[in-house]
Design an enzyme around this catalytic site. Sequence first.
Site, PDB file in Angstrom:
ATOM      1  N   ALA A  65      -8.264  -3.503  11.344  1.00 19.15           N
ATOM      2  CA  ALA A  65      -8.156  -4.419  10.670  1.00 19.15           C
ATOM      3  C   ALA A  65      -8.974  -5.119   9.808  1.00 19.15           C
ATOM      4  O   ALA A  65      -9.643  -5.217  10.769  1.00 19.15           O
ATOM      5  CB  ALA A  65      -6.586  -5.041  10.903  1.00 19.15           C
ATOM      6  N   GLY A 109      -7.069  -1.048  14.430  1.00 18.80           N
ATOM      7  CA  GLY A 109      -5.910  -0.167  13.577  1.00 18.80           C
ATOM      8  C   GLY A 109      -6.662   0.610  12.651  1.00 18.80           C
ATOM      9  O   GLY A 109      -5.903   2.054  12.770  1.00 18.80           O
ATOM     10  N   GLU A 112      -5.675   3.319  16.046  1.00 19.18           N
ATOM     11  CA  GLU A 112      -4.111   3.220  15.726  1.00 19.18           C
ATOM     12  C   GLU A 112      -3.337   4.078  14.661  1.00 19.18           C
ATOM     13  O   GLU A 112      -2.471   4.672  14.599  1.00 19.18           O
ATOM     14  CB  GLU A 112      -3.486   2.125  15.851  1.00 19.18           C
ATOM     15  CG  GLU A 112      -4.145   1.060  17.184  1.00 19.18           C
ATOM     16  CD  GLU A 112      -3.810  -0.404  17.177  1.00 19.18           C
ATOM     17  OE1 GLU A 112      -4.759  -1.668  16.520  1.00 19.18           O
ATOM     18  OE2 GLU A 112      -3.274  -1.465  17.907  1.00 19.18           O
ATOM     19  N   GLU A 132     -10.072  -5.625  20.161  1.00 23.71           N
ATOM     20  CA  GLU A 132      -9.755  -6.174  19.982  1.00 23.71           C
ATOM     21  C   GLU A 132     -10.067  -7.197  20.845  1.00 23.71           C
ATOM     22  O   GLU A 132      -9.934  -8.691  20.436  1.00 23.71           O
ATOM     23  CB  GLU A 132      -8.166  -5.789  19.963  1.00 23.71           C
ATOM     24  CG  GLU A 132      -7.568  -4.835  18.557  1.00 23.71           C
ATOM     25  CD  GLU A 132      -7.377  -3.747  18.595  1.00 23.71           C
ATOM     26  OE1 GLU A 132      -7.698  -3.319  19.857  1.00 23.71           O
ATOM     27  OE2 GLU A 132      -6.953  -3.097  17.955  1.00 23.71           O
TER      28      GLU A 132
HETATM   29  N1  CAA Z   1     -12.555  -6.334   8.825  1.00 24.58           N
HETATM   30  C1  CAA Z   1     -12.918  -7.215   7.930  1.00 24.58           C
HETATM   31  N2  CAA Z   1     -14.254  -6.090   7.195  1.00 24.58           N
HETATM   32  C2  CAA Z   1     -15.378  -5.135   8.113  1.00 24.58           C
HETATM   33  C3  CAA Z   1     -14.516  -5.330   9.526  1.00 24.58           C
HETATM   34  C4  CAA Z   1     -13.120  -5.268   9.984  1.00 24.58           C
HETATM   35  N3  CAA Z   1     -12.343  -5.169  10.870  1.00 24.58           N
HETATM   36  N4  CAA Z   1     -14.912  -4.121  10.040  1.00 24.58           N
HETATM   37  C5  CAA Z   1     -16.519  -4.124   9.121  1.00 24.58           C
HETATM   38  N5  CAA Z   1     -16.350  -5.185   8.214  1.00 24.58           N
HETATM   39  C6  CAA Z   1     -16.945  -5.880   7.166  1.00 24.58           C
HETATM   40  C7  CAA Z   1     -18.503  -6.142   8.447  1.00 24.58           C
HETATM   41  O1  CAA Z   1     -18.095  -6.993   8.091  1.00 24.58           O
HETATM   42  C8  CAA Z   1     -19.689  -5.972   6.962  1.00 24.58           C
HETATM   43  O2  CAA Z   1     -19.446  -6.654   6.203  1.00 24.58           O
HETATM   44  P1  CAA Z   1     -20.160  -7.454   5.123  1.00 24.58           P
HETATM   45  O3  CAA Z   1     -20.714  -6.657   4.056  1.00 24.58           O
HETATM   46  O4  CAA Z   1     -19.899  -8.302   4.260  1.00 24.58           O
HETATM   47  O5  CAA Z   1     -21.413  -8.758   6.200  1.00 24.58           O
HETATM   48  C9  CAA Z   1     -19.148  -4.519   6.320  1.00 24.58           C
HETATM   49  O6  CAA Z   1     -17.729  -3.842   7.053  1.00 24.58           O
HETATM   50  C10 CAA Z   1     -20.370  -3.693   7.627  1.00 24.58           C
HETATM   51  O7  CAA Z   1     -20.483  -4.250   8.918  1.00 24.58           O
HETATM   52  P2  CAA Z   1     -21.026  -4.659   9.396  1.00 24.58           P
HETATM   53  O8  CAA Z   1     -22.624  -4.802   8.572  1.00 24.58           O
HETATM   54  O9  CAA Z   1     -20.777  -4.326  11.138  1.00 24.58           O
HETATM   55  O10 CAA Z   1     -22.058  -2.438   9.537  1.00 24.58           O
HETATM   56  P3  CAA Z   1     -22.477  -1.937  11.376  1.00 24.58           P
HETATM   57  O11 CAA Z   1     -23.523  -0.336  10.917  1.00 24.58           O
HETATM   58  O12 CAA Z   1     -23.473  -2.883  11.665  1.00 24.58           O
HETATM   59  O13 CAA Z   1     -21.236  -1.957  12.433  1.00 24.58           O
HETATM   60  C11 CAA Z   1     -19.497  -1.963  13.826  1.00 24.58           C
HETATM   61  C12 CAA Z   1     -19.741  -1.168  12.244  1.00 24.58           C
HETATM   62  C13 CAA Z   1     -19.375  -1.381  14.672  1.00 24.58           C
HETATM   63  C14 CAA Z   1     -18.036  -0.530  13.097  1.00 24.58           C
HETATM   64  C15 CAA Z   1     -19.325  -3.025  13.325  1.00 24.58           C
HETATM   65  O14 CAA Z   1     -18.699  -3.797  11.723  1.00 24.58           O
HETATM   66  C16 CAA Z   1     -17.671  -4.004  13.704  1.00 24.58           C
HETATM   67  O15 CAA Z   1     -17.847  -3.736  15.013  1.00 24.58           O
HETATM   68  N6  CAA Z   1     -16.337  -4.071  13.117  1.00 24.58           N
HETATM   69  C17 CAA Z   1     -15.142  -4.522  13.741  1.00 24.58           C
HETATM   70  C18 CAA Z   1     -14.539  -3.391  14.744  1.00 24.58           C
HETATM   71  C19 CAA Z   1     -13.292  -4.009  14.990  1.00 24.58           C
HETATM   72  O16 CAA Z   1     -13.459  -5.455  15.969  1.00 24.58           O
HETATM   73  N7  CAA Z   1     -12.270  -3.875  14.719  1.00 24.58           N
HETATM   74  C20 CAA Z   1     -10.747  -4.314  15.105  1.00 24.58           C
HETATM   75  C21 CAA Z   1     -10.417  -5.157  14.310  1.00 24.58           C
HETATM   76  S1  CAA Z   1      -8.621  -6.293  14.615  1.00 24.58           S
HETATM   77  C22 CAA Z   1      -7.265  -4.749  14.418  1.00 24.58           C
HETATM   78  O17 CAA Z   1      -7.890  -3.673  14.345  1.00 24.58           O
HETATM   79  C23 CAA Z   1      -5.965  -5.088  15.406  1.00 24.58           C
HETATM   80  C24 CAA Z   1      -4.676  -4.380  15.382  1.00 24.58           C
HETATM   81  O18 CAA Z   1      -4.827  -3.680  16.068  1.00 24.58           O
HETATM   82  C25 CAA Z   1      -4.286  -4.181  14.006  1.00 24.58           C
END
Ligand code: CAA
Length: 258
Positions: A65, A109, A112, A132
């Site tokens: 998400a 998400g 999911e 999460e």
């Molecule tokens: N939401 C918003 N933006 C996100 C995102 C997310 N879930 N995941 C990645 N992005 C964005 C980053 O903020 C970044 O944007 P900027 O360039 O503007 O900074 C861009 O995508 C590229 O990401 P990274 O620079 O972090 O890329 P990376 O290759 O170094 O890392 C990754 C990749 C490991 C996937 C890392 O981006 C990450 O950990 N993302 C979050 C994953 C996460 O926690 N997901 C769960 C979300 S909560 C949820 O989903 C709730 C639910 O159950 C419904």
Amino acid sequence: MTYKNIEIEFIGKVGLVRLNRPKALNALCDELISELGHALDDFEKNDEVRCVVLTGSEKAFAAGADIKEMAPKTYMSAYMEDFITNGWEKVTVCRKPVIAAVSGFALGGGCELAMMCDFIIAADNAQFGQPEIKLGIIPGAGGTQRLPRFVGKSKAMEMVLTGRIMDAAEAERSGLVSRVVPAAELVEEAIKVAEGIAKLSMPVTILAKESVNRAFETTLQEGVRFERRLFHSLFASDDQKEGMSAFIEKRPPNFKDN
Ligand code: CAA
């Protein structure tokens, strides 16, 4: 309709949805979820579409998400907008089969959403996880419920409590995905599977999907009873007569969805 966050393609009788928000690794923002719902509704209504493939990019199916959109939410705003329930679950009510073709990150998400599909074909670079907990929340789109049903309690609990990421080989070993293919062949392979399903009888496909899904909603005894009733009902169909006659006459079946 023109979409900003997804791309739609028709390949024969297969509807392909490609999540396309590359700068955010396909993070599932409200607008993307609403577009996805719209596209799935259109596919459901379109008689030319008989099976759907949902995919992302090679780097990310979806990284979860949208954290930037979620960060300012309050309890009351999340509750009043019915966050997640409203929109996200569209894929779970599709009657046509939906295959997730997952390459790269399928986190939170994203994992999911893939699990809401009927089955998952993974690329060899796929990574699945429910991270999460590291954000101070728990999975909110069914992760704590669907993941244990796929991989069992121990692995699901470990993943949800630690946020550990699972690679494609482990995902296949533990039953999360139906199989793993080379990343470069993922979409082609998923479409090939979808085309195979599209050639079969549509009502029988829908009944088969309904029957398998019942396994997750009821007791074994009730599930088997439900299956038996559907099974009996198919002897009233032309497609059963055609399928069995074709076998006996050693020719391909010509199903009429009847
Ligand atoms: N939401 C918003 N933006 C996100 C995102 C997310 N879930 N995941 C990645 N992005 C964005 C980053 O903020 C970044 O944007 P900027 O360039 O503007 O900074 C861009 O995508 C590229 O990401 P990274 O620079 O972090 O890329 P990376 O290759 O170094 O890392 C990754 C990749 C490991 C996937 C890392 O981006 C990450 O950990 N993302 C979050 C994953 C996460 O926690 N997901 C769960 C979300 S909560 C949820 O989903 C709730 C639910 O159950 C419904």
